[in-house]
Motif scaffolding. Structure first.
Motif, short mmCIF file in Angstrom:
data_model
loop_
_atom_site.label_atom_id
_atom_site.label_comp_id
_atom_site.label_asym_id
_atom_site.label_seq_id
_atom_site.Cartn_x
_atom_site.Cartn_y
_atom_site.Cartn_z
N GLU A 1 -2.78 5.54 1.33
CA GLU A 1 -3.94 4.43 1.55
C GLU A 1 -4.17 4.21 3.08
O GLU A 1 -3.45 4.52 4.02
CB GLU A 1 -3.73 3.19 0.80
CG GLU A 1 -3.44 3.35 -0.73
CD GLU A 1 -3.21 1.92 -1.42
OE1 GLU A 1 -4.17 1.33 -1.40
OE2 GLU A 1 -2.10 1.57 -1.58
N ALA A 2 -5.50 3.69 3.17
CA ALA A 2 -5.86 3.27 4.65
C ALA A 2 -4.77 2.26 5.11
O ALA A 2 -4.22 1.57 4.22
CB ALA A 2 -7.20 2.73 4.57
N ARG B 1 0.91 -1.20 -0.03
CA ARG B 1 -0.07 0.00 0.10
C ARG B 1 0.82 1.37 0.02
O ARG B 1 1.82 1.20 0.61
CB ARG B 1 -0.88 -0.11 1.28
CG ARG B 1 -1.82 -1.16 1.23
CD ARG B 1 -2.83 -1.06 2.42
NE ARG B 1 -3.75 -2.11 2.63
CZ ARG B 1 -5.06 -2.05 2.82
NH1 ARG B 1 -5.55 -0.80 2.88
NH2 ARG B 1 -5.79 -3.23 2.76
N LYS C 1 1.24 -3.40 8.69
CA LYS C 1 0.63 -2.13 8.14
C LYS C 1 1.73 -1.36 7.40
O LYS C 1 2.76 -1.19 7.97
CB LYS C 1 -0.36 -1.09 9.07
CG LYS C 1 -1.55 -2.19 9.60
CD LYS C 1 -2.23 -1.18 10.45
CE LYS C 1 -3.23 -2.12 11.36
NZ LYS C 1 -3.77 -1.42 12.58
#
Length: 686
Positions: free
Chosen positions: A62-63, A58, A642
């Motif tokens: 982005e989230a 990501r 993440k």
């Protein structure tokens, strides 16, 4: 005025360095964060098609979340690939049927994942499972008319009501929802005929059918706890003709993979040598008629065997790691004669666990090289591996630091191997800052492939002018059980002395500047970094301690793998090792530290509790350490999943090392900026 001139000069040097790096086209942090990776999934039964996955990180805007995954299907004759599913499909874990005419996959429906089946030739997908708690893992029955799958025990209505009313208390390591093994039988139209639950009272981790569909092997433990998975999995053999458990094998210690021979008479598995062996290292053969087990590993083998399967009913194929190279062998059951099929030292590709066709003439691997992060390769059983993909074409024009194998003699005479990246533009006789990246485990090792990641950005640092070292210190895998066991009952002992000896070796032989050395690592590598920040503080100017052990005593009381720690590392209970565990803890030596220490990790880490980071930080602060910083990432566990945390770890570590190692900023001066968000690549909206 002097401060302004000094800051301006420092900024000018940084800008000049940045322009030089851009001219050299070295790997930048931003480029590293966008590199894709791949994984092979399944060969079609005819060996002519391959399903594989591409993972795309990501972006910063982005989230928060993990990488995006795309399933691809490749025609191995034309070498062309296309997406397996439409983008909106949201399908996962695809598997061709045994005859290759249907595709099964998981899909989210009504809040849980269920199995769907779709004709390969085209047509609508049909839902075939309706598990109340959803499907975790699944596999086709060899007859193509059913599945085995695991599913957690469903939550009762009473439990739902208690949670709704706020009575959802945590009963630590109790009231756990185990994964049960189910069997579902389908008719020719893939409509369910019957479904049975095969297990109860145990947690099933994985399973395998035999080729005839008459036996089902599965590994199980009493509870769904990671510690039990690591140490206490037993292989169970279920008879599908009598629908009863046939036998439980007496495998001991850590367990790898397992599979039936094509004739159903034998089972092979990979596992530990004994309960104290800290990694999967051996290959075993089981005679299913009587459950007898034979270890097929060569005596005093100087390597680790990590995976095995069957070439045919008379030969086993297995993957071994010998030093910095993986190798693929076969072994005959009759005379235990071995044949080397594929050697990564010769191929230049550090290949992973292979997929292969039934006729053993079509292979697929995920592989890397020192200058290529990840691609899919195919092989016909002879000659060179062929790249099927080129998912990061930009790397072809990137300049990398030369990577070479190093070997040095430790202080007690044992030879230690490792890998060294030289700075881009390296010149013998010149001095360079050095950073040492230490692998975790310690049941792990570095292979001579791609070594650069968000927490160990080797080629980025080589592009910035650093020597970068990766040592396979004793207790690493790949060099045999005897080598690996040298860390047993001796945490931070000879294993970390090897790192100090490696630094000395690089200073004496490769131009490493003794006054400009940094160290970084995660987990056990974080333990090493904390050890060098305290006990071996004279060796390094800066340390980056990522999810690292700092207090061996409290670590034993807060980790989710306490039995693993006891059996394969400590060897004795804490009560027998109080003093040793205390003195082998970085906090015990924190008052000695003269090393700038960055401590960071997940705020929800169950493996090495976040309190480990806090303990080292607090001991250093209470001893008036001027350059210690603690950063924690909400919701992250043992490593950052993440992209937001990965971005921060990468830029923060580089800034810390540049500040204290490369540029030798004083320990008692200002620390690097706390807010580094301007480097993330964010689109600002304020």
């Amino acid at each position: 005025m002097k401060t302004f001139i000094k800051s301006s000069l420092f900024l000018a040097v940084c800008l000049l360095a940045g322009s030089v790096l851009q001219a050299q086209n070295v790997l930048t942090p931003g480029e590293l964060l966008q590199l894709k990776s791949s994984r092979s999934v399944q060969l079609h039964p005819d060996g002519k098609q391959l399903i594989y996955t591409i993972y795309t990180p990501r972006t910063a805007n982005e989230a928060p979340g993990g990488a995006h995954s795309t399933y691809m299907v490749a025609n191995l004759d034309t070498r062309e690939s296309k997406a397996l599913f439409a983008q909106e499909e949201k399908a996962y874990a695809p598997l061709w049927s045994p005859n290759g005419q249907h595709l099964a996959f998981k899909k989210l429906t009504n809040g849980s994942y269920q199995i769907f089946v779709q004709p390969v030739a085209g047509g609508a997908a049909k839902q075939v499972s309706h598990a109340p708690a959803g499907v975790s893992t699944f596999a086709w029955h060899p007859n193509g008319r059913g599945f085995a799958y695991t599913s957690a025990s469903p939550t009762s209505e009473k439990e739902k009501e208690l949670k709704k009313r706020g009575y959802d208390f945590i009963y630590y390591e109790e009231n756990i929802k185990n994964d049960n093994l189910h069997l579902i039988e389908l008719d020719d139209n893939f409509d369910p005929i019957k479904e049975v639950q095969l297990t109860e009272g145990v947690n099933v981790w994985d399973f395998n059918f035999d080729h005839q569909g008459e036996q089902l092997a599965y590994s199980a433990t009493a509870l769904k706890l990671i510690d039990q998975r690591y140490m206490f999995r037993k292989i169970h053999i279920y008879d599908l003709k009598t629908m009863a458990l046939k036998q439980v094998l007496n495998n001991v210690g850590k367990l790898g993979n397992y599979s039936f021979s094509p004739d159903g008479k034998h089972l092979t598995y990979t596992g530990a040598l004994n309960l104290n062996d800290h990694a999967v290292s051996q290959i075993y053969k089981v005679v299913l008629e009587d459950g007898s087990i034979t270890n097929l590993t060569p005596n005093n083998y100087k390597g680790h065997i990590s995976w095995a399967n069957w070439k045919n009913s008379k030969e086993i194929v297995y993957l071994a790691h010998e030093g910095v190279y993986p190798k693929l062998y076969t072994i005959a059951l009759k005379n235990q004669k071995r044949q080397l099929l594929l050697d990564s030292k010769e191929s230049g590709i550090m290949f992973s666990t292979p997929l292969f066709s039934n006729n053993f003439k079509s292979f697929a691997f995920t592989g890397s090289t020192p200058t290529d992060m990840s691609n899919i390769y195919t092989w016909d059983g002879k000659g060179a591996l062929n790249a099927l993909t080129n998912i990061n074409p930009e790397l072809a024009t990137t300049q990398f630091g030369q990577q070479e194998i190093i070997n040095f003699e430790a202080r007690d005479g044992l030879h230690i191997e490792g890998l060294l990246m030289k700075p881009v533009g390296y010149k013998a006789g010149e001095k360079y800052p050095l950073i040492v990246y230490v692998h975790g485990g310690p049941e792990s090792h570095h292979s001579n492939g791609w070594l650069t990641g968000y927490s160990t950005p080797g080629q980025v640092m080589a592009g910035k002018g650093y020597l970068v070292a990766y040592f396979n210190y004793r207790a690493s895998t790949g060099y045999g059980v005897d080598f690996a066991m040298q860390g047993f009952e001796d945490p931070a002992g000879k294993e970390f002395d090897d790192l100090a000896d490696g630094i000395d070796y690089l200073v004496e032989n490769y131009g490493a500047d003794r006054n400009r050395v940094g160290m970084a690592g995660g987990s056990y590598g974080g333990y090493a970094s904390a050890w060098f920040a305290t006990y071996y503080t004279d060796y390094i100017k800066a340390a980056a301690v990522f999810v690292g052990i700092t207090n061996v005593i409290s670590k034993k009381g807060t980790t989710d793998i306490a039995y693993e720690e006891l059996h394969v590392h400590s060897g004795e209970p804490l009560e027998e090792q109080w003093e040793m565990n205390l003195k082998q803890s970085p906090i015990y030596h924190a008052h000695k530290s003269k090393t700038a220490t960055l401590i960071y990790g997940g705020a929800a880490d169950p493996r090495i509790h976040p309190s480990q980071s806090l303990e080292l930080y607090r001991r250093m602060k209470m001893n008036n350490h001027p350059a210690v910083r603690l950063v924690q990432y909400p919701g992250e566990g043992h490593g950052n999943r993440k992209q937001v945390g990965r971005i921060d770890v990468l830029y923060r570590q580089i800034a810390w090392m540049d500040w204290y190692v490369k540029n030798l900023q004083p320990l008692n001066g200002p620390m690097p900026p706390l807010d580094i968000s301007d480097q993330y690549g964010l689109d600002w909206n304020y």
